[in-house]
Design an enzyme around this catalytic site. Structure first.
Site, PDB file in Angstrom:
ATOM      1  N   VAL A 348      22.422 -21.537  43.269  1.00  0.00           N
ATOM      2  CA  VAL A 348      23.490 -20.582  43.533  1.00  0.00           C
ATOM      3  C   VAL A 348      24.225 -21.101  44.769  1.00  0.00           C
ATOM      4  CG1 VAL A 348      24.086 -18.166  43.822  1.00  0.00           C
ATOM      5  CG2 VAL A 348      21.951 -18.773  42.691  1.00  0.00           C
ATOM      6  N   GLU A 349      25.541 -21.024  44.757  1.00  0.00           N
ATOM      7  CA  GLU A 349      26.373 -21.710  45.762  1.00  0.00           C
ATOM      8  C   GLU A 349      25.965 -21.492  47.221  1.00  0.00           C
ATOM      9  OE1 GLU A 349      30.572 -20.958  44.545  1.00  0.00           O
ATOM     10  OE2 GLU A 349      29.562 -20.551  42.655  1.00  0.00           O
ATOM     11  N   PRO A 350      25.660 -20.262  47.662  1.00  0.00           N
ATOM     12  CA  PRO A 350      25.368 -20.114  49.092  1.00  0.00           C
ATOM     13  C   PRO A 350      23.974 -20.540  49.516  1.00  0.00           C
ATOM     14  CG  PRO A 350      25.317 -17.975  48.052  1.00  0.00           C
ATOM     15  CD  PRO A 350      25.777 -18.949  46.996  1.00  0.00           C
ATOM     16  N   GLY A 351      23.096 -20.970  48.556  1.00  0.00           N
ATOM     17  CA  GLY A 351      21.835 -21.523  49.026  1.00  0.00           C
ATOM     18  C   GLY A 351      20.579 -21.369  48.205  1.00  0.00           C
ATOM     19  N   MET A 378      23.918 -26.943  50.410  1.00  0.00           N
ATOM     20  CA  MET A 378      23.980 -26.758  48.959  1.00  0.00           C
ATOM     21  C   MET A 378      25.199 -27.468  48.387  1.00  0.00           C
ATOM     22  SD  MET A 378      22.629 -25.708  46.245  1.00  0.00           S
ATOM     23  CE  MET A 378      21.411 -24.447  46.619  1.00  0.00           C
TER      24      MET A 378
END
Length: 554
Positions: A348-351, A378
């Site tokens: 997932v993009e934020p981590g 990420m």
């Protein structure tokens, strides 16, 4: 003034002056310092100050009617507002009021990609002029097109700008924006010295780098952190300190977590989202993954999953990848239904890595992830092609393979993470319905049945905004596939090429007549796997199991 750096909110916010550049962390409500945002706006409403602010975020600290969207909702009603002069926001889709203000040219609005903006904080904190990247060449981020400006006033003012540089004969883009005078971030606990931990947050986001960006020379500014708790000096375990005390000027305690400090849009705190416990897999948890309610979407998701599993078979290993919103999310649901989740480490993009990624206002966090890393790191996985694949949605495609995932004449949501993920991944599989609008499509006995078709064409000679560049992907030798329920296209130096069509459809009537240009057609036009066109998932499972067995993966 409280203990050490712990102060009341008005004292902390008093350091923000008229005209300041203010950085605010937040991926939706995750890491969003909502109390600081709303109190800053209250201060402006009472006194008229601070005004003329330029706001930069690593994503958008808002969901509907929360955080910055609540602020923009009020600002939209005030035609003479002086609070915000402009923003750099990678995604504004959660704020209808900000989208309207963008379209009406009321304030400057810029949208770089999430990964670009997130990593930009790290670069300017190191006293570099900006972020150097190949992401965005040939798209709306390219200064020869829009340079990331989302409206006319932004194109004119150029507070944020992109330049083309040539290094060793190759083009690069240099992303530049004003560095923050003040940064507002969020953690969970602060000790009396100002050391910040993030134990009840679902992500780390970009908070450390955003704090560093405010502290870097030549314009050293202030950092204010919103927390839930204050601990005694020296009581936060060393390894749990995410932002060290020297970077923090003021700490403000949010008075009500439900109101101001949620881990995501729907949850105040959940140990499964914060990585404290690994939840046992249950049917209830698996049902959190969105399932397609149209067989059309299931077909496209199934074709994506086949391609992903063929990649796993080719590489002979589980895959590290990213599934975007829209039809690609259904591929994750399908993988769970078919018992294939162990072959996918999804990000997932934020981590978060692994686990069950949540959607809607909770997008950004995951239940029981195996790891959580900072957001710039990420996006290094994406931009550097470290992931094995990405599957992303689309709205429009042109004859060159350029793609628009989300823009229309009335919607300027911003690019989100799309430009970095799509241009960096070595293999990108785009998925969407072949047409848009009202349709009635079914499948039975291995064939697609089009009873009535959508009246909006998605394959157009000219698209609203280029967010993915087909020619750049060809130049970089990327593996690109465009998947729909009735046709699969590839990409070569001459543009889009039709490679597969669904069993039961007519090439002329159902495909070529529904496109605003004529694509290349492969010499050997294949039929999409018949296993996709059954009410039952059993034929699809058998097909994928055969692929994996041959590779020794099951």
């Amino acid at each position: 003034m409280g203990h050490g750096k712990v102060v009341n909110v008005s004292d902390a916010l008093s350091v923000i002056k008229d005209g300041d550049v203010v950085a605010i962390s937040g991926f939706n409500l995750s890491t969003a310092p909502e109390y600081l945002i709303l109190e800053l706006f209250e201060q402006y409403k009472k006194t008229g100050h601070p005004n003329n602010l330029f706001i930069i975020s690593d994503t958008l600290p808002a969901v509907a009617d929360r955080g910055l969207d609540k602020v923009f909702g009020e600002l939209y009603q005030d035609k003479d507002q002086k609070f915000i002069r402009g923003t750099l926001m990678p995604f504004i889709g959660w704020s209808p009021a900000l989208m309207k203000m963008t379209l009406e040219n009321r304030i400057e609005v810029y949208s770089f990609a999430i990964g670009t903006t997130s990593y930009w904080f790290r670069e300017v904190a190191s006293n570099r002029p900006g972020l150097l990247s190949k992401v965005g060449i040939g798209t709306f981020l390219d200064p020869r097109i829009d340079g990331g400006a989302s409206n006319e006033i932004a194109k004119e003012k150029k507070t944020c700008k992109v330049d083309v540089l040539t290094i060793n004969g190759e083009e690069w883009l240099l992303y530049q924006a004003p560095t923050p005078d003040v940064t507002l971030i969020r953690g969970t606990t602060a000790d009396e010295d100002g050391n910040i931990s993030m134990e009840e947050e679902g992500i780390y986001g970009t908070v450390l780098n955003m704090a560093q960006a405010a502290k870097a020379l030549p314009n050293q500014g202030k950092v204010i952190c919103q927390v839930k708790y204050v601990a005694r000096k020296d009581t936060i375990p060393t390894r749990e300190v995410i932002v060290p005390a020297p970077l923090i000027d003021y700490v403000v305690v949010a008075p009500d977590a439900e109101k101001y400090h949620k881990i995501s849009g729907s949850y105040v705190y959940d140990p499964r989202l914060a990585g404290h416990v690994k939840a046992k897999k249950t049917k209830e948890l698996e049902e959190l993954l969105p399932a397609p309610n149209q067989i059309r979407d299931r077909i496209a998701a199934g074709r994506i999953l086949i391609e992903v599993m063929k990649t796993a078979a080719k590489l002979k290993k589980p895959l590290f990848g990213n599934l975007g919103i829209g039809i690609p999310v259904y591929a994750s649901w399908l993988a769970g239904e078919l018992g294939l989740s162990n072959l996918l480490a999804l990000t997932v993009e934020p981590g978060p890595i692994g686990g069950i990624a949540l959607v809607g206002p909770d997008f950004g966090v995951a239940i029981s992830p195996q790891a959580i890393i900072p957001m710039p790191d990420m996006f290094t996985n994406y931009e550097g092609g470290i992931i094995d694949f990405a599957a992303l949605g689309f709205m429009e495609i042109d004859s060159k393979g350029n793609l628009n995932p989300s823009y229309s004449s009335t919607k300027v949501s911003g690019p989100g993470g799309f430009p970095v993920i799509s241009s960096g991944s070595p293999r990108t599989f785009f998925a969407g319905g072949f047409t848009a609008g009202k349709f009635d499509i079914d499948a039975a006995k291995g064939k697609l049945i089009i009873k009535s078709d959508g009246n909006i064409l998605k394959f157009n000679e000219k698209i609203v905004k280029i967010v993915f560049s087909g020619p750049q992907a060809v130049k970089a030798k990327k593996e690109i596939l465009y998947v729909t329920e009735r046709a699969v296209f590839g990409l070569n130096e001459n543009g889009l090429i039709l490679k597969e069509i669904a069993p039961g459809v007519d090439l002329e009537k159902d495909i070529l007549a529904k496109m605003n240009f004529k694509p290349q057609i492969a010499n050997k036009l294949e039929t999409m796997p018949e296993c996709l066109f059954h009410p039952s998932l059993d034929p699809l499972k058998e097909h994928i199991d055969d692929i994996l067995e041959e590779a020794g993966l099951i």
